[in-house]
Design an enzyme around this catalytic site. Structure first.
Site, PDB file in Angstrom:
ATOM      1  N   LYS A 192       0.867  -1.296   0.054  1.00  0.00           N
ATOM      2  CA  LYS A 192      -0.076  -0.160  -0.010  1.00  0.00           C
ATOM      3  C   LYS A 192       0.709   1.321  -0.102  1.00  0.00           C
ATOM      4  O   LYS A 192       0.333   2.267  -0.277  1.00  0.00           O
ATOM      5  CB  LYS A 192      -0.941  -0.110   1.331  1.00  0.00           C
ATOM      6  CG  LYS A 192      -1.778  -1.000   1.448  1.00  0.00           C
ATOM      7  CD  LYS A 192      -3.207  -1.363   0.377  1.00  0.00           C
ATOM      8  CE  LYS A 192      -4.170  -2.241   0.620  1.00  0.00           C
ATOM      9  NZ  LYS A 192      -3.629  -3.486   0.391  1.00  0.00           N
TER      10      LYS A 192
HETATM   11  C1  LIG Z   1      -3.986  -4.553  -0.279  1.00  0.00           C
HETATM   12  C2  LIG Z   1      -3.109  -5.552  -0.415  1.00  0.00           C
HETATM   13  C3  LIG Z   1      -3.149  -6.886  -1.609  1.00  0.00           C
HETATM   14  C4  LIG Z   1      -4.539  -6.679  -2.633  1.00  0.00           C
HETATM   15  O1  LIG Z   1      -4.193  -5.685  -3.345  1.00  0.00           O
HETATM   16  P1  LIG Z   1      -5.501  -5.046  -4.282  1.00  0.00           P
HETATM   17  O2  LIG Z   1      -4.941  -3.949  -4.778  1.00  0.00           O
HETATM   18  O3  LIG Z   1      -6.683  -5.015  -3.262  1.00  0.00           O
HETATM   19  O4  LIG Z   1      -5.815  -6.420  -5.257  1.00  0.00           O
HETATM   20  C5  LIG Z   1      -2.583  -8.151  -1.568  1.00  0.00           C
HETATM   21  N1  LIG Z   1      -1.468  -8.236  -0.361  1.00  0.00           N
HETATM   22  C6  LIG Z   1      -1.358  -7.064   0.207  1.00  0.00           C
HETATM   23  C7  LIG Z   1      -0.155  -7.452   1.373  1.00  0.00           C
HETATM   24  C8  LIG Z   1      -2.053  -5.931   0.460  1.00  0.00           C
HETATM   25  O5  LIG Z   1      -1.897  -5.218   1.301  1.00  0.00           O
END
Ligand SMILES: *Cc1c(COP(=O)(O)O)cnc(C)c1O
Length: 513
Positions: A116
């Site tokens: 993120k």
């Molecule tokens: C948010 C997240 C995801 C999923 O990503 P999306 O964009 O929602 O598909 C996968 N792995 C981690 C560690 C995340 O924080």
């Protein structure tokens, strides 16, 4: 550079904002999402030169080509700040070859050790800049208060991104007892004068529903505006400001893959993404549309495998589906909101409106044959059970000395099953230490949800990281900022009741602090 306008996936919002306003507005009137009205195109030589540029310049170039409505110099300055010394690897999003033909794109070198950060170190700078400009032009008097309901990763990344940003405040709500102790410590020790963190009595759903109710309360909105000069915003993963930085790392990765000899210039690579809300993999899809030679997009899910079924059948169905807990909690999602953007590009606004209304009314929708064929042109999907994902962590460490977190393991396993002749880029979304307890289970051969062996029972999440390092000596160090959590002073301890009033009361007490 010419500015590109944003249009609404449901065709209801005719305001056509430029980038900065789309970021501050977040969601289109009527509930649709903003998408760019036109897409830029990169030639192969334009892509390949990025290999010699620092990461911030790669993202700045993508932003400029997407018609972001700021001066080039200003974009450069914000990108230098977004992708600067707070990252623990100066390459920011390095590509690592694990075995010939299989490369990992590491998206967790940022301050919270999860993917993120790729967007949330960047987007708040543009948000703050946009508010500043609108105020200077007399279009806006208020500042913004960001409210976030989090199941763990997003809350910390948003706090870190918005901390001390001008014209913004941020208050994060997490389910008390529903996040790992590392995730809780990361949040309650957050620095910054404009941040607040509250636990909520209830699960994530209660937390999210309550925050949404506070958002939709017009009386509360009026109170915030009149007494505090604040408007609410959410900065969640459907905000276009979070998507654009996620296109950039695929552009960057392709240049790096070619430079390292992992793929021949112009030849395709497949990309395998551990998917939840469909934001990360949608970034790869846009990268393909603007000219990055991407072959197939491999969509990897955990036991919440609604997307696997959609890509296999053309029907998205949550009418008879329970939410399952998994070791990859950031992918535990039933409604993948960003799918709406893909459907818009494949089928247009009328269809999207109809399907989204089916999803609300019947908890399912089916796309037409033509759209389904287009989905299949780009995407393939598979899913992995909880125990398979832990077994993958153990096996890949044993075979290659590379330790993955459970989200990355889902993508690795799916990539192995679906791979063809082309090189594969496996997208790694978290450092293993962020999910250390389940990584420990994987290495110790304990099943998901089973009790830890007596030697490890009773250890905190942080203490377990030492046990992981003992079992996996090649795993590399625990990121400094995670290791430092054991000495950090918690700043926030309040836990509030779920429900709109609990959330609003928390915000009032935070404003009176
Ligand atoms: C948010 C997240 C995801 C999923 O990503 P999306 O964009 O929602 O598909 C996968 N792995 C981690 C560690 C995340 O924080």
């Amino acid at each position: 550079m010419r500015s590109i306008s944003y249009i609404d996936t449901r065709g209801a919002d005719g305001s056509r904002p430029a980038f900065t306003r789309a970021v501050v507005t977040g969601i289109a009137a009527g509930g649709g999402l903003f998408v760019p009205e036109e897409l830029p195109a990169f030639t192969l030589p334009e892509l390949l030169v990025f290999a010699d540029r620092p990461y911030w310049r790669r993202v700045a170039a993508v932003f400029s080509r997407f018609g972001v409505d700021l001066d080039g110099d200003r974009i450069d300055a914000l990108m230098r700040e977004a992708y600067g010394v707070q990252w623990d690897d100066e390459r920011i999003a390095p590509v690592v070859e694990i075995v010939p033909g299989t490369h990992v794109l590491e998206l967790w070198h940022g301050p919270t050790s999860a993917f993120k950060d790729m967007a949330l170190q960047c987007m708040p700078l543009f948000f703050s800049e946009a508010v500043d400009t609108m105020q200077a032009h007399g279009e806006l008097d208020d500042d913004y208060l960001i409210l976030v309901a989090t199941s763990g990763d997003t809350g910390k990344a948003a706090l870190e991104g918005f901390a001390d940003r001008a014209h913004t405040g941020i208050v994060v709500f997490y389910p008390d007892g529903g996040v790992s102790d590392i995730q809780r410590l990361q949040m309650v020790t957050q620095h910054g004068v404009n941040v607040g963190v509250f636990g909520v009595r209830g699960n994530f759903d209660d937390c999210q529903t309550a925050v949404k109710a506070a958002f939709n309360d017009e009386v509360f909105a009026a109170e915030l505006h009149e007494r505090h000069g604040l408007r609410l915003s959410s900065a969640n993963s459907i905000n276009w400001g979070r998507l654009l930085p996620q296109i950039a790392y695929y552009v960057s990765a392709y240049a790096d893959m070619v430079a390292s000899g992992g793929v021949k210039p112009g030849a395709p690579m497949d990309v395998c993404v551990p998917t939840g809300n469909f934001g990360n993999i949608l970034g790869a899809y846009y990268a393909k549309l603007i000219g990055v030679p991407i072959g197939r997009l491999l969509c990897a899910s955990n036991e919440n495998n609604v997307l696997t079924d959609f890509i296999a059948t053309g029907t998205y169905d949550i009418s008879d589906r329970d939410f399952v807990l998994t070791p990859s909690p950031s992918m535990d999602i039933l409604i993948s909101s960003n799918l709406e953007r893909l459907l818009y590009h494949l089928a247009g606004p009328e269809q999207v409106r109809a399907w989204m209304s089916d999803l609300v009314g019947q908890r399912r929708f089916t796309v037409d044959r033509e759209t389904f064929a287009k989905v299949r042109e780009h995407f393939v999907a598979d899913w992995v059970t909880n125990d398979e994902s832990l077994a993958t962590i153990r096996r890949v460490y044993a075979e290659h000395g590379y330790l993955m977190d459970p989200h990355t393991a889902v993508a690795w396993e799916v990539a192995e099953r679906l791979r063809g002749e082309d090189p594969v880029l496996v997208v790694s979304t978290a450092h293993w230490a962020k999910f250390g307890a389940d990584v420990y289970r994987a290495l110790a051969g304990v099943g998901y949800g089973d009790a830890l062996p007596s030697a490890a029972a009773g250890l905190t999440g942080l203490e377990l990281l030492d046990e992981v390092c003992a079992l996996a000596p090649n795993a590399g160090p625990v990121p400094v900022r995670l290791a430092a959590l054991c000495d950090a002073e918690p700043r926030f301890a309040d836990v509030v009741d779920a429900g709109r009033e609990g959330i609003e009361g928390a915000v009032r007490s935070w404003l009176a602090r």
